[in-house]
Design an enzyme around this catalytic site. Sequence first.
Site, PDB file in Angstrom:
ATOM      1  N   TYR A  57       5.253  -7.781   0.678  1.00  0.00           N
ATOM      2  CA  TYR A  57       4.792  -8.533   2.061  1.00  0.00           C
ATOM      3  C   TYR A  57       4.868  -9.906   2.018  1.00  0.00           C
ATOM      4  O   TYR A  57       4.376 -10.725   3.041  1.00  0.00           O
ATOM      5  CB  TYR A  57       3.795  -7.981   2.452  1.00  0.00           C
ATOM      6  N   ASP A  64      13.579   6.005  -0.298  1.00  0.00           N
ATOM      7  CA  ASP A  64      13.938   4.875  -1.429  1.00  0.00           C
ATOM      8  C   ASP A  64      14.359   5.683  -2.505  1.00  0.00           C
ATOM      9  O   ASP A  64      14.149   6.510  -2.973  1.00  0.00           O
ATOM     10  CB  ASP A  64      12.528   4.500  -1.983  1.00  0.00           C
ATOM     11  N   GLY A  92       8.058   0.269   7.750  1.00  0.00           N
ATOM     12  CA  GLY A  92       7.294  -1.017   8.101  1.00  0.00           C
ATOM     13  C   GLY A  92       8.283  -1.709   9.155  1.00  0.00           C
ATOM     14  O   GLY A  92       9.298  -1.473   9.137  1.00  0.00           O
ATOM     15  N   GLU A 137      10.946   8.552  -2.781  1.00  0.00           N
ATOM     16  CA  GLU A 137      10.149   9.019  -1.708  1.00  0.00           C
ATOM     17  C   GLU A 137      10.710   8.866  -0.467  1.00  0.00           C
ATOM     18  O   GLU A 137      11.659   8.023  -0.103  1.00  0.00           O
ATOM     19  CB  GLU A 137       8.618   8.137  -1.750  1.00  0.00           C
ATOM     20  N   GLU A 156      -3.612   0.558   4.231  1.00  0.00           N
ATOM     21  CA  GLU A 156      -2.502  -0.074   4.694  1.00  0.00           C
ATOM     22  C   GLU A 156      -2.513  -0.904   5.945  1.00  0.00           C
ATOM     23  O   GLU A 156      -1.845  -1.282   6.722  1.00  0.00           O
ATOM     24  CB  GLU A 156      -1.125   0.321   4.355  1.00  0.00           C
ATOM     25  N   ARG A 188      13.022   5.902   6.054  1.00  0.00           N
ATOM     26  CA  ARG A 188      13.614   5.493   5.257  1.00  0.00           C
ATOM     27  C   ARG A 188      13.631   6.074   4.027  1.00  0.00           C
ATOM     28  O   ARG A 188      12.451   6.719   3.493  1.00  0.00           O
ATOM     29  CB  ARG A 188      12.824   4.110   4.883  1.00  0.00           C
ATOM     30  N   ASN A 199       9.687   7.530   3.429  1.00  0.00           N
ATOM     31  CA  ASN A 199       8.879   6.991   4.389  1.00  0.00           C
ATOM     32  C   ASN A 199       9.042   7.416   5.923  1.00  0.00           C
ATOM     33  O   ASN A 199      10.214   7.073   6.534  1.00  0.00           O
ATOM     34  CB  ASN A 199       8.915   5.434   4.333  1.00  0.00           C
ATOM     35  N   SER A 242       2.967   1.179   0.018  1.00  0.00           N
ATOM     36  CA  SER A 242       2.844  -0.232  -0.316  1.00  0.00           C
ATOM     37  C   SER A 242       2.531  -0.420  -2.125  1.00  0.00           C
ATOM     38  O   SER A 242       2.122  -1.588  -2.235  1.00  0.00           O
ATOM     39  CB  SER A 242       1.423  -0.850   0.324  1.00  0.00           C
TER      40      SER A 242
END
Length: 310
Positions: free
Chosen positions: A218, A259, A277, A271, A23, A257, A273, A152
């Site tokens: 992205y 999800d 990002g 998951e 990433e 974060r 994070n 990602s």
Amino acid sequence: MKIERDSLKRMTIGVLCGGLSREREVSLRTGEGVHQALVDGGYRAVLIDAGRDLPRQLADNSVDVAFIALHGRFGEDGTVQGLLEMLGVPYTGSGVLASALAIDKVATKKMLLYHELPTPGFLVLRRGEERTAVLEQCRHFPLVVKPSREGSTLGISIVRGAEELEEALDEALGLDDTVLIEDCIEGMEVTVSILDGEALPIIQIVPKGGFYDYHAKYTAGQTRYIVPAPLPAAVYRRLQEVSVETCRVLGVRGAARVDFMVREKEFYILEVNTIPGMTPTSLLPKAARQAGIDYRELVVRMLLDAGLDK
Ligand SMILES: Nc1ncnc2c1ncn2[C@@H]1O[C@H](COP(=O)(O)OP(=O)(O)O)[C@@H](O)[C@H]1O
Ligand SMILES: [Mg+2]
């Protein structure tokens, strides 16, 4: 808050980005955004590409505090955190254990189950293991195959029938020695951002192509984001509570974060994070903005919370 606003102005902030993971490109974009916001705000910030010479770069630049803008391995997984612990340089985000746990989806899901937090049913397959017994248990499709420690959406496939399974497993096993085969939850995708132990407004993610893959994540315009997510008030509140609880049981610090997939009143954690990002299309800055926190203030808030494991 561990660092005072006034003292942050006098510190040299190292923005760690790039690095050695798959990433890398995303991380460079996160790093540039964070660095620019700090420089514009009158802070002393240096952009550091966190390769194997990271200790020397930290010393050469006399870095007082590190903003970790790395994603994936050697950044989000506890390794850089461990290095900074040894060097005594305070850093943003989670410590060593929470980072290592959260990057590992299998380990995270086991923790969630222990704490009775909802996550899709799953099977685990390790590289070199006999597949027959596992394949026999895959009867209800669609399923999602993913490497345990990537991000990602790299190496993730939605498998619609038994004939697609082997190829999906090979692809995921090419990226990690452990993969998950997870029940596919068809419903609404949302993400809950956490800042300093509190939930920010929830974002619904609507990828144009139906799957929130690398391209959808992205490329501007490839995904529609709805904030606040149109959920019944009770579900909305519950998701925020569960996200805070999830971060608490994993020992996550700073910004993070969680999800989710939501199907009617049921929801499932995919998951966590620990280094969300911060690119122009990223979710955490969007959630913060909705809460009245602009990008620079978000970056500063994350730095004020920087520290070392106790
Ligand atoms: N069990 C699942 N059911 C439905 N969609 C899933 C599931 N797992 C993953 N996905 C889809 O794949 C994307 C990436 O999965 P995630 O587990 O969040 O890994 P990553 O670390 O790559 O973001 C999710 O944002 C979602 O769109
Ligand atoms: Mg994700």
